[in-house]
Motif scaffolding. Structure first.
Motif, PDB file in Angstrom:
ATOM      1  N   GLY A 138      59.861  40.251  33.779  1.00 44.48           N
ATOM      2  CA  GLY A 138      60.248  41.661  33.797  1.00 44.48           C
ATOM      3  C   GLY A 138      59.622  42.430  32.652  1.00 44.48           C
ATOM      4  O   GLY A 138      59.151  43.558  32.819  1.00 44.48           O
ATOM      5  N   MET A 139      59.562  41.783  31.473  1.00 45.15           N
ATOM      6  CA  MET A 139      58.998  42.455  30.309  1.00 45.15           C
ATOM      7  C   MET A 139      57.508  42.700  30.471  1.00 45.15           C
ATOM      8  O   MET A 139      56.979  43.705  30.005  1.00 45.15           O
ATOM      9  N   ALA A 140      56.834  41.758  31.144  1.00 45.56           N
ATOM     10  CA  ALA A 140      55.389  41.906  31.309  1.00 45.56           C
ATOM     11  C   ALA A 140      55.037  42.893  32.422  1.00 45.56           C
ATOM     12  O   ALA A 140      53.991  43.520  32.388  1.00 45.56           O
ATOM     13  N   MET A 141      55.934  43.051  33.410  1.00 43.02           N
ATOM     14  CA  MET A 141      55.602  43.831  34.609  1.00 43.02           C
ATOM     15  C   MET A 141      56.182  45.250  34.607  1.00 43.02           C
ATOM     16  O   MET A 141      55.728  46.085  35.360  1.00 43.02           O
ATOM     17  N   LEU A 142      57.237  45.464  33.838  1.00 45.42           N
ATOM     18  CA  LEU A 142      57.920  46.755  33.920  1.00 45.42           C
ATOM     19  C   LEU A 142      57.755  47.549  32.623  1.00 45.42           C
ATOM     20  O   LEU A 142      57.814  46.989  31.534  1.00 45.42           O
ATOM     21  N   ASN A 143      57.558  48.876  32.746  1.00 47.39           N
ATOM     22  CA  ASN A 143      57.516  49.761  31.572  1.00 47.39           C
ATOM     23  C   ASN A 143      58.883  50.413  31.396  1.00 47.39           C
ATOM     24  O   ASN A 143      59.036  51.586  31.715  1.00 47.39           O
ATOM     25  N   THR A 144      59.859  49.662  30.925  1.00 46.47           N
ATOM     26  CA  THR A 144      61.197  50.248  30.854  1.00 46.47           C
ATOM     27  C   THR A 144      61.254  51.426  29.882  1.00 46.47           C
ATOM     28  O   THR A 144      61.990  52.379  30.098  1.00 46.47           O
ATOM     29  N   GLU A 145      60.430  51.365  28.824  1.00 48.84           N
ATOM     30  CA  GLU A 145      60.438  52.443  27.834  1.00 48.84           C
ATOM     31  C   GLU A 145      59.883  53.741  28.414  1.00 48.84           C
ATOM     32  O   GLU A 145      60.493  54.797  28.303  1.00 48.84           O
ATOM     33  N   LEU A 146      58.711  53.621  29.071  1.00 48.83           N
ATOM     34  CA  LEU A 146      58.077  54.779  29.694  1.00 48.83           C
ATOM     35  C   LEU A 146      58.995  55.374  30.754  1.00 48.83           C
ATOM     36  O   LEU A 146      59.159  56.593  30.857  1.00 48.83           O
ATOM     37  N   PHE A 147      59.639  54.502  31.535  1.00 45.93           N
ATOM     38  CA  PHE A 147      60.525  54.925  32.611  1.00 45.93           C
ATOM     39  C   PHE A 147      61.722  55.700  32.066  1.00 45.93           C
ATOM     40  O   PHE A 147      62.118  56.733  32.608  1.00 45.93           O
ATOM     41  N   SER A 148      62.273  55.234  30.951  1.00 45.22           N
ATOM     42  CA  SER A 148      63.441  55.915  30.384  1.00 45.22           C
ATOM     43  C   SER A 148      63.053  57.287  29.812  1.00 45.22           C
ATOM     44  O   SER A 148      63.882  58.179  29.714  1.00 45.22           O
ATOM     45  N   GLN A 149      61.766  57.459  29.457  1.00 51.98           N
ATOM     46  CA  GLN A 149      61.307  58.762  28.973  1.00 51.98           C
ATOM     47  C   GLN A 149      61.035  59.728  30.120  1.00 51.98           C
ATOM     48  O   GLN A 149      61.463  60.871  30.107  1.00 51.98           O
ATOM     49  N   THR A 150      60.271  59.262  31.136  1.00 52.30           N
ATOM     50  CA  THR A 150      59.840  60.166  32.204  1.00 52.30           C
ATOM     51  C   THR A 150      60.832  60.214  33.371  1.00 52.30           C
ATOM     52  O   THR A 150      60.946  61.229  34.046  1.00 52.30           O
ATOM     53  N   GLY A 151      61.531  59.111  33.626  1.00 50.16           N
ATOM     54  CA  GLY A 151      62.449  59.050  34.745  1.00 50.16           C
ATOM     55  C   GLY A 151      61.754  58.935  36.095  1.00 50.16           C
ATOM     56  O   GLY A 151      62.402  58.864  37.129  1.00 50.16           O
ATOM     57  N   PHE A 157      60.066  57.086  39.005  1.00 53.59           N
ATOM     58  CA  PHE A 157      60.234  55.720  39.481  1.00 53.59           C
ATOM     59  C   PHE A 157      58.933  54.920  39.416  1.00 53.59           C
ATOM     60  O   PHE A 157      58.922  53.755  39.044  1.00 53.59           O
ATOM     61  N   LEU A 158      57.812  55.565  39.743  1.00 56.05           N
ATOM     62  CA  LEU A 158      56.517  54.866  39.757  1.00 56.05           C
ATOM     63  C   LEU A 158      56.087  54.438  38.354  1.00 56.05           C
ATOM     64  O   LEU A 158      55.340  53.487  38.183  1.00 56.05           O
ATOM     65  N   ASP A 159      56.575  55.175  37.341  1.00 57.40           N
ATOM     66  CA  ASP A 159      56.228  54.829  35.960  1.00 57.40           C
ATOM     67  C   ASP A 159      56.858  53.517  35.520  1.00 57.40           C
ATOM     68  O   ASP A 159      56.449  52.910  34.532  1.00 57.40           O
ATOM     69  N   LEU A 160      57.879  53.077  36.276  1.00 55.31           N
ATOM     70  CA  LEU A 160      58.574  51.848  35.894  1.00 55.31           C
ATOM     71  C   LEU A 160      57.664  50.632  36.047  1.00 55.31           C
ATOM     72  O   LEU A 160      57.762  49.680  35.282  1.00 55.31           O
ATOM     73  N   PHE A 161      56.756  50.688  37.015  1.00 56.49           N
ATOM     74  CA  PHE A 161      55.964  49.498  37.306  1.00 56.49           C
ATOM     75  C   PHE A 161      54.616  49.524  36.595  1.00 56.49           C
ATOM     76  O   PHE A 161      53.917  50.523  36.596  1.00 56.49           O
ATOM     77  N   ASN A 162      54.285  48.404  35.983  1.00 56.67           N
ATOM     78  CA  ASN A 162      52.993  48.227  35.356  1.00 56.67           C
ATOM     79  C   ASN A 162      52.070  47.586  36.402  1.00 56.67           C
ATOM     80  O   ASN A 162      52.014  46.369  36.538  1.00 56.67           O
ATOM     81  N   PHE A 163      51.363  48.448  37.165  1.00 54.43           N
ATOM     82  CA  PHE A 163      50.608  47.940  38.316  1.00 54.43           C
ATOM     83  C   PHE A 163      49.458  47.022  37.917  1.00 54.43           C
ATOM     84  O   PHE A 163      49.180  46.038  38.587  1.00 54.43           O
TER      85      PHE A 163
END
Lengths: 186, 181
Positions: free
Chosen positions: A130-143, A145-151
């Motif tokens: 989860g830590m390697a694949m998800l941008n939880t920090e970016l997601f919590s800033q922008t909100g 949904f697509l920003d959550l995933f580190n494609f």
């Protein structure tokens, strides 16, 4: 005082981690969140380094974690803590090596221990994933949904998963490859 | 003194040349201890390694204790375990010191972002491999699932989960024995 606590934490890890180096990861994860000695990101870096350097992975991780916590002496003490239970238990078992293997009580205990150990490693693996694949920090800033995933990371993970299962190369080759991909694309 | 030094150096050598830990170390053990030193037979080596895997802690150190104990008793075992760990500690300390100083460089940060993905995939592969070996029936799946969920959603102490699972293993096996009799 920190050295004493380091020794204790790694002694407990050495006493209850069944299944070698990987089995220490759940204990280290717990240690990171409980003591704050190192972050989960640092833990992932430790795993990467430990898998790419010679020797037992558990010792490499203990040394690295101990060093991050309390310098050179910390690294030595943490490894010592990890080894001591091994030495004590293996010495006792040495005396009854053959009987130990055939003991039905021991066999049935291991039946449960192995299943639990894999459950723990899988849970730790999932949080690492989860830590390697998800941008939880970016997601919590922008909100968004697509920003959550580190494609980029996801694509690399899928390629690596296929490659590691198709090609019989040493893990260090794949780790080196993912570091190079990281430098170029991330 | 000589035999102890020899044990220490043999295991230090194994620790220096084997990458990957655990199972991937067995060939190095065989080459150094069976073929080169003739301290034990191929069969004995395999037995010691498989029991070493069953015990908690560092597999290489457990196996080293067995071999050292067979050669020189308790002290031989201790010397061998420390030999197996020694190069790891030194190499990792040097690397850790270098990496800690470089951690803020963007290139290093990007490399580690890539490495984390690599590590996740390697752990996933190991879990799949271990699963095939140890998750043999429904009861094992239940133990796995319960422990997995507790570890994901709570901060329950890992050590206690392991102890309880050991006892459940004994209970399940003895219930089966009771049912088949």
């Amino acid at each position: 005082m920190i050295l004493l606590r380091l020794f204790y934490e790694f002694f407990i890890t050495g006493l209850f981690a069944f299944g070698g180096g990987l089995a220490t990861i759940p204990f280290l994860r717990e240690m990171a969140t409980r003591t704050g000695w190192f972050t989960l990101e640092q833990l992932m870096d430790m795993i990467a380094i430990s898998e790419s350097t010679p020797g037992p992975i558990g010792i490499n991780m203990a040394t690295f974690a101990g060093f991050t916590t309390a310098g050179v002496l910390g690294g030595v003490i943490a490894s010592l803590g990890l080894i001591v239970p091994s030495v004590i238990i293996a010495t006792i078992v040495s005396r009854l090596l053959d009987r130990f293997r055939e003991n039905s009580m021991v066999k049935s205990a291991f039946y449960g221990l192995r299943a639990a150990s894999i459950g723990l490693i899988a849970a730790a693996g999932l949080s690492v994933l989860g830590m390697a694949m998800l941008n939880t920090e970016l997601f919590s800033q922008t909100g968004a949904f697509l920003d959550l995933f580190n494609f980029k990371a996801m694509i690399l993970a899928i390629l690596l998963f296929v490659a590691t299962n198709k090609l019989k190369a040493h893990p260090i080759i794949f780790l080196a490859g993912s570091a190079v991909v990281g430098i170029i694309f991330f | 003194m000589r035999p102890y030094i020899k044990l220490f150096l043999s295991f230090a050598y194994i620790g220096t040349v084997s990458f990957g830990g655990g199972y991937s170390m067995l060939p190095m053990f065989q080459r150094e201890l069976v073929d080169k030193n003739g301290w034990l037979t191929e069969m004995e080596m395999a037995d010691m390694f498989s029991v070493g895997q069953c015990l908690p802690g560092v597999i290489a150190c457990n196996t080293a204790v067995f071999v050292g104990y067979k050669q020189k008793g308790v002290r031989g075992g201790i010397v061998s375990a420390f030999g197996a760990a020694f190069p790891s500690v030194v190499i990792t300390l040097i690397l850790a010191a270098i990496i800690t100083n470089l951690a803020d460089f963007p290139v290093v940060m990007r490399a580690f972002a890539g490495l984390r993905v690599g590590v996740s995939v390697l752990i996933l592969n190991s879990v799949i491999k271990l699963w095939k070996q140890a998750i043999v029936d429904l009861a094992a799946i239940v133990i796995f699932a319960v422990v997995f969920l507790i570890a994901i959603f709570t901060s329950f102490p890992v050590a206690i989960l392991v102890i309880v699972a050991g006892f459940i293993g004994i209970a399940v096996s003895s219930m089966r024995k009771g049912a088949s009799e």
